[in-house]
Design an enzyme around this catalytic site. Structure first.
Site, PDB file in Angstrom:
ATOM      1  N   HIS A  68       0.836  -1.208   0.000  1.00  0.00           N
ATOM      2  CA  HIS A  68       0.000   0.000   0.000  1.00  0.00           C
ATOM      3  C   HIS A  68       0.874   1.262   0.000  1.00  0.00           C
ATOM      4  CE1 HIS A  68      -3.655   2.343   1.216  1.00  0.00           C
ATOM      5  NE2 HIS A  68      -2.732   3.110   1.775  1.00  0.00           N
ATOM      6  N   GLU A  69       1.826   1.315   0.927  1.00  0.00           N
ATOM      7  CA  GLU A  69       2.656   2.529   1.017  1.00  0.00           C
ATOM      8  C   GLU A  69       3.506   2.680  -0.236  1.00  0.00           C
ATOM      9  OE1 GLU A  69       1.645   4.378   3.290  1.00  0.00           O
ATOM     10  OE2 GLU A  69       0.619   2.805   4.419  1.00  0.00           O
ATOM     11  N   GLU A 112      -6.370   7.477  -1.227  1.00  0.00           N
ATOM     12  CA  GLU A 112      -6.534   6.338  -0.326  1.00  0.00           C
ATOM     13  C   GLU A 112      -7.442   5.249  -0.904  1.00  0.00           C
ATOM     14  OE1 GLU A 112      -4.500   5.857   1.764  1.00  0.00           O
ATOM     15  OE2 GLU A 112      -3.724   7.818   2.346  1.00  0.00           O
TER      16      GLU A 112
HETATM   17  N1  B3K Z   1      -1.450   8.213   4.325  1.00  0.00           N
HETATM   18  C1  B3K Z   1      -1.232   7.618   5.609  1.00  0.00           C
HETATM   19  C2  B3K Z   1      -2.298   7.918   6.598  1.00  0.00           C
HETATM   20  C3  B3K Z   1      -2.083   9.154   7.367  1.00  0.00           C
HETATM   21  C4  B3K Z   1      -3.105   9.217   8.480  1.00  0.00           C
HETATM   22  C5  B3K Z   1      -3.090  10.517   9.157  1.00  0.00           C
HETATM   23  N2  B3K Z   1      -4.062  10.577  10.232  1.00  0.00           N
HETATM   24  C6  B3K Z   1      -1.084   6.143   5.526  1.00  0.00           C
HETATM   25  C7  B3K Z   1      -1.766   5.486   4.406  1.00  0.00           C
HETATM   26  O1  B3K Z   1      -2.959   5.543   4.221  1.00  0.00           O
HETATM   27  O2  B3K Z   1      -1.090   4.910   3.620  1.00  0.00           O
HETATM   28 ZN    ZN Z   2      -2.831   5.085   2.188  1.00  0.00          ZN
END
Ligand code: B3K
Ligand code: ZN
Length: 866
Positions: free
Chosen positions: A305-306, A328
């Site tokens: 995912h990241e 997301e």
């Molecule tokens: N983008 C970050 C999430 C950040 C959350 C901030 N409260 C992780 C992710 O969704 O991949």
């Molecule tokens: Zn994410």
């Protein structure tokens, strides 16, 4: 002194999507210089700013708790040109381009919010999404201001030998007094939320990846030296994800380095900072002794995912936070597709849907319901929700289903090409899909703006004489807060018909687009009575209501050729049985027992699928089907059905258990499936109360060569009263007390126990020496798990509610975003009887009266009260 939020004396302002305005000033380049120290870090910032458009407005730099120690404009300290406006620094600028320099001091070791720059277990690290950068330095902290970063880090070399930031390392060296420095440059313009730095003493698992165009990438996963042996799975997942994104989406990595750092104290799962992903250690560290198969899957899913965010999020980012689902929802879909390709697609889909139903459906049906593209917020941290993430993924999956894989890929290619380097909107994504495919998605856009889970009603009639079958579909979208009237939304339903007598396919799968309030579909040449299979593969995120009989559901659970539909038919049969049992105090268990027996003894089925299919729906899910949730009655009905299944099929459970027991540990899909089935079978034997259940469970615990079997056995024991229970819990604690991630499992197992005295245990555990409010994983392991235990949390005494409210108030003083995430279970009061509802509301009111409440908690508690 603790880092305490200021009181929300008057309600915080509401930010609205319709008020979006492009930034007044841009910052094409920034250089940051950090003199790092946990007690006091100095941050020197140089911003090249340019006026955006024709206006006379000043430059406004967001800050949160910052004092400007110095401000210079084009090298001059012009005291008259700047002022503080609340937490923000406002500068009047005469020209269209200027150089702004600021200096601030921050205290990472006092940052308990874990937003901005903070200290964790001897290291310094950052978390900036969504609005943490303003706690580090003054800057336009919004996602549509994209800058090229040069970052210089300076720190004590012995304490922090490792200095990392985004992009590629360009320089570094030693300094006087044992200090050293490093410089990092990121050539890709990015918003503040993707900034990161790490200063630490860590070891790396290093590897490499060559992209399909020949770029050599150095990969490193940084962890404490003792944890190095637990990084192999994450590294394998990273390389698999890099290859998969090239093949499935044509996306290549774009820097020479890719670093991942694992930290113990983290507010959520992980963060996709450009070239420097920072992870909650629970999504990196895995070995057979400490991680379950589910943990292994989660590690691979989150690593992927990241990584996928590098394109869906970083190269193309969001214009404003209302567009969060743009990155997301799409990235969750991408990680789901990746995970499906790595293992069993059927089991993966079942898991996705189970998660959606457990977290998103209740959200969509409650006071915190919001569209995947929200219209307003007080605190954006409250909108990192199952709706934005998981329903967002389902909405894009529907596009995939409606357009087909090929056109969808053309659409995603066009989206990435058109918006590379830009801050885009959900509308940009839909338009790219539309332009590439030629489809008209005008009505489909409703999915972005309307909250609530649509209900689809489906009936099938058959005329044997004419050989015609008629499928009648109807759709309603329920009212949600602020949205009383809804318009029907186009949704793709995969449908097939099977012959009741012959068991053959009468109508093969087709996609029916329900594009209005109702629709009729005619099938010709249908000789025998058809059985309807609908929403196959969960093609639309809706609730389907049919009048299918228990016999039809049992037939589908044995004969449908779509594994998801087969699972779904069994679930429906079980839910129907439990709902009748709760309403009347008794129910006919025989159809469920027969269907489970068929599935359990079908040698053609994958054990991983069998394990999912024979599990009863959770107590919470049964509650979701009822107008007024009756937790003890649901618990009793479900336990009775479990006991009946356990006793009636004792021989079959023993056979399944024995078969799985012979399985030696290896991390392969078949071995995982057998392990899962093994503990499911053990659970049924225990539910039946067979004499040797506790002994069997203890033996499984004792002989286990892996955490899946060990935790599975512990969970079964934890529900009961046998002496083996305390023995196993003590052994587990002694063996793993030094490993925080595993100790979390010890807390969770007890918080999830089905025993009547779980509330006592949870109150006791909150006073345990290993319980701490400083670590979000530990809070979730006890408090989050307990609130998901429907029977225990909703104890009629109200103690569960009081416990949760106490925790919210205590955690909020340290870490508002983590505190706010604990609130939703209290907001479900409308679904409960008057006594429980009154107790829940009283606790929400008590939370709202707490002194110094954060806006995070204020928003969630006040909306929950309604
Ligand atoms: N983008 C970050 C999430 C950040 C959350 C901030 N409260 C992780 C992710 O969704 O991949
Ligand atoms: Zn994410």
């Amino acid at each position: 002194m603790l880092d305490i939020q200021t009181a929300a004396v008057s309600p915080p302002p509401v930010i609205r999507r319709e008020d979006y305005r492009p930034p007044d000033w841009l910052v094409p380049d920034v250089s940051l210089d950090f003199r790092l120290d946990p007690a006091e870090t100095r941050v020197f910032a140089r911003l090249s700013v340019t006026r955006n458009g024709d206006h006379g407005r000043p430059l406004r730099l967001d800050g949160d708790g910052l004092d400007p120690l110095a401000v210079r404009i084009d090298g001059q300290a012009l005291a008259d040109s700047w002022r503080m406006d609340g937490p923000a620094l406002v500068i009047d600028l005469p020209g269209d381009a200027h150089l702004i320099e600021t200096e601030v001091a921050i205290a990472p070791e006092r940052n308990t919010q874990l937003m901005g720059l903070y200290a964790s277990a001897g290291m310094l690290c950052t978390q900036c999404e969504p609005e943490g950068f303003r706690r580090i330095t003054f800057f336009p902290d919004r996602p549509d201001v994209l800058s090229r970063y040069t970052v210089r880090l300076e720190a004590d070399e012995a304490t922090y030998p490792l200095l990392l930031s985004n992009g590629d390392r360009t320089d570094g060296g030693g300094l006087a007094e044992g200090r050293h420095w490093a410089e990092w440059r990121d050539p890709f313009p990015k918003p503040t939320y993707l900034f990161a730095l790490v200063a630490a003493d860590l070891s790396a698992n290093r590897d490499g990846f060559t992209t399909r165009s020949g770029r050599a990438v150095d990969l490193a996963i940084w962890v404490k030296p003792a944890d190095l042996g637990k990084t192999e799975h994450a590294m394998a997942a990273l390389k698999a994800a890099m290859a998969w994104d090239e093949q499935a989406y044509g996306r290549e990595y774009d820097l020479g380095e890719f670093n991942i750092v694992a930290v113990a104290d983290f507010n959520f799962g992980a963060m996709e900072n450009k070239g420097l992903n920072i992870f909650n250690s629970r999504y990196i560290l895995a070995d057979p002794d400490t991680a379950t198969d589910a943990d292994y899957d989660a590690v691979a899913g989150v690593v992927a995912h990241e990584y996928f965010h590098n394109w869906s999020g970083n190269r193309v980012t969001c214009r404003d936070w209302f567009q969060l689902s743009l990155k997301e929802g799409f990235t969750v879909l991408r990680d789901q597709q990746f995970s499906a390709d790595q293992g069993s697609p059927a089991v993966n889909r079942i898991e996705n849907v189970r998660a959606l139903r457990a977290a998103q459906f209740p959200e969509d049906a409650g006071p915190l319901a919001h569209p995947i593209r929200p219209d307003a917020y007080m605190e954006i941290s409250n909108f990192y929700t199952a709706t934005v993430y998981n329903k967002g993924a389902e909405v894009i999956r529907m596009l995939h289903t409606m357009l087909g894989a090929q056109a969808f890929r053309l659409g995603s290619d066009l989206y990435f090409e058109r918006h590379d380097g830009q801050a885009a909107t959900c509308e940009d994504f839909v338009r790219a899909m539309e332009d590439a495919s030629g489809a008209d998605l005008a009505d489909f856009r409703l999915w972005y703006g309307q909250a609530g889970t649509p209900r689809v009603h489906a009936t099938i009639t058959h005329e044997p004489a004419s050989g015609q079958a008629r499928l009648t579909l109807g759709q309603t979208v329920p009212a949600t807060p602020g949205q009383p009237d809804k318009t029907p939304m186009p949704l793709p339903l995969k449908v097939a018909l099977f012959g009741e007598l012959t068991g053959t396919t009468i109508a093969p799968e087709q996609v029916v687009l329900l594009d209005g309030a109702s629709k009729e579909v005619l099938f010709e040449g249908v000789g025998e009575r058809p059985v309807l299979s609908i929403n196959r593969g969960f093609s639309a995120p809706v609730v389907v209501e049919t009048d299918r009989s228990a016999a039809d559901l049992a037939f589908l659970s044995a004969n449908d050729d779509d594994p998801f539909a087969r699972y779904e038919a069994m679930q429906q049969l079980m839910v129907d049985t439990l709902v009748v049992a709760v309403a009347t105090g008794e129910a006919d268990h025989a159809p469920v027992i027969a269907a489970v027996e068929r599935t359990l003894t079908d040698p053609a089925l994958d054990p991983a699928f069998v394990a999912e299919a024979v599990l009863l729906p959770s107590e919470a899910f049964v509650g979701d089907q009822m107008l007024v949730v009756d937790p003890p009655a649901i618990h009793a009905a479900r336990e009775a059905l479990r006991a009946a299944l356990g006793s009636a099929l004792e021989e079959e459970w023993r056979a399944a258990y024995g078969k799985a027991q012979a399985n030696r540990y290896e991390y392969t899909p078949p071995a995982k499936g057998l392990r899962r089935l093994r503990t499911v079978a053990l659970g049924y034997l225990a539910a039946a109360g067979v004499a040797d259940a506790a002994a069997l469970a203890f033996r499984q615990y004792d002989e286990a060569d892996n955490m899946t079997d060990r935790q599975g056995a512990l969970g079964v024991l934890a529900n009961g009263t046998a002496p083996e229970r305390e023995e196993a819990l003590d052994l587990f604690y002694e063996r793993y007390r030094a490993n925080g991630l595993v100790l979390d499992k010890w807390f969770t197992t007890q918080a999830l126990s089905a025993r009547a005295d779980t509330i006592d245990a949870v109150e006791r555990l909150a006073r345990h020496g290993d319980f701490t409010l400083a670590n979000p994983n530990r809070i979730r392991s006890l408090v989050g798990a307990f609130a998901a235990n429907q029977r225990a949390f909703h104890d009629i005494s109200g103690r569960g509610y009081r416990f949760l409210a106490d925790m919210v108030i205590a955690v909020d003083r340290l870490n508002p975003s983590t505190a706010a995430k604990l609130i939703p279970p209290l907001g479900r009061w409308r679904r409960f009887d008057e006594t429980r509802a009154a107790l829940m509301k009283a606790e929400l009111r008590r939370v709202l009266e707490a002194a110094g409440l954060s806006k995070d908690v204020f928003e969630q508690a006040s909306k929950s009260l309604g």
